[in-house]
Scaffold this motif. Sequence first.
Motif, PDB file in Angstrom:
ATOM      1  N   LEU A  45     -17.319 -15.890  21.902  1.00  0.00           N
ATOM      2  CA  LEU A  45     -18.752 -15.855  21.641  1.00  0.00           C
ATOM      3  C   LEU A  45     -19.442 -14.874  22.568  1.00  0.00           C
ATOM      4  O   LEU A  45     -18.902 -14.500  23.604  1.00  0.00           O
ATOM      5  N   THR A  46     -20.629 -14.451  22.168  1.00  0.00           N
ATOM      6  CA  THR A  46     -21.455 -13.584  22.997  1.00  0.00           C
ATOM      7  C   THR A  46     -22.141 -14.432  24.055  1.00  0.00           C
ATOM      8  O   THR A  46     -22.632 -15.519  23.760  1.00  0.00           O
ATOM      9  N   SER A  92     -20.691 -25.078  20.646  1.00  0.00           N
ATOM     10  CA  SER A  92     -19.980 -23.902  20.142  1.00  0.00           C
ATOM     11  C   SER A  92     -18.493 -24.190  20.002  1.00  0.00           C
ATOM     12  O   SER A  92     -17.910 -24.993  20.729  1.00  0.00           O
ATOM     13  N   ALA A 152     -21.606  -7.630  20.024  1.00  0.00           N
ATOM     14  CA  ALA A 152     -22.483  -8.723  20.459  1.00  0.00           C
ATOM     15  C   ALA A 152     -23.040  -9.485  19.257  1.00  0.00           C
ATOM     16  O   ALA A 152     -23.043 -10.719  19.248  1.00  0.00           O
ATOM     17  N   ARG A 153     -23.490  -8.773  18.265  1.00  0.00           N
ATOM     18  CA  ARG A 153     -24.044  -9.428  17.070  1.00  0.00           C
ATOM     19  C   ARG A 153     -22.968 -10.198  16.310  1.00  0.00           C
ATOM     20  O   ARG A 153     -23.193 -11.298  15.829  1.00  0.00           O
ATOM     21  N   SER A 206     -22.089 -13.399  18.168  1.00  0.00           N
ATOM     22  CA  SER A 206     -23.195 -14.347  18.352  1.00  0.00           C
ATOM     23  C   SER A 206     -23.615 -15.013  17.048  1.00  0.00           C
ATOM     24  O   SER A 206     -24.430 -15.932  17.065  1.00  0.00           O
ATOM     25  N   TYR A 216     -29.491  -6.930  27.534  1.00  0.00           N
ATOM     26  CA  TYR A 216     -30.270  -7.802  26.654  1.00  0.00           C
ATOM     27  C   TYR A 216     -31.595  -8.075  27.348  1.00  0.00           C
ATOM     28  O   TYR A 216     -31.624  -8.477  28.526  1.00  0.00           O
TER      29      TYR A 216
END
Length: 161
Positions: free
Chosen positions: A33-34, A56, A82-83, A86, A151
């Motif tokens: 996961l991000t 998660s 990242a997208r 996530s 970010y």
Amino acid sequence: MIDTSEFRRVIGHFASGVTVVTTRRPDGRPCGLTASAVASLSLQPTLLLVCVEKESDTHGCIESSGCFAVNVLAEGKGETLARRFSAPEADPAEKFTGIAFRPERTGAPVLDDALAWLDCELSGSIEGGDHTVFMGEVMAADASEGTPLLYYRGGYGRFVP
């Protein structure tokens, strides 16, 4: 106590690096996961921490595998990674489709496109609200030249020296 939406608005003003935390399932398949809640914890021994939401899929994978890798993302391809990692609705198995990675010392997957990576053996954990703070002893690490992905206030950006 502060309202959660106000907390989110204010804490969004803290720029952070972007990582993909990876590990493996009991059957050996990768999961990840991000995460931006990552920090150095200690030099002696070399420890870092990652904060992972309890709901998660990756949370259980870290608990069962006893290891994780933190992959620091670079600008450019990093935002796509990242997208992808996530997306809550994404099938966990599909997150790694077409992504080049290799197992490192602990067996945790390290992404080939990572700007830097740290391979960790789980050394402890504590509960923190809806997250668990996983602490890992760094067993291996490496970095390359490049610019990190950042970010800030709900969006991705870059560091300009």
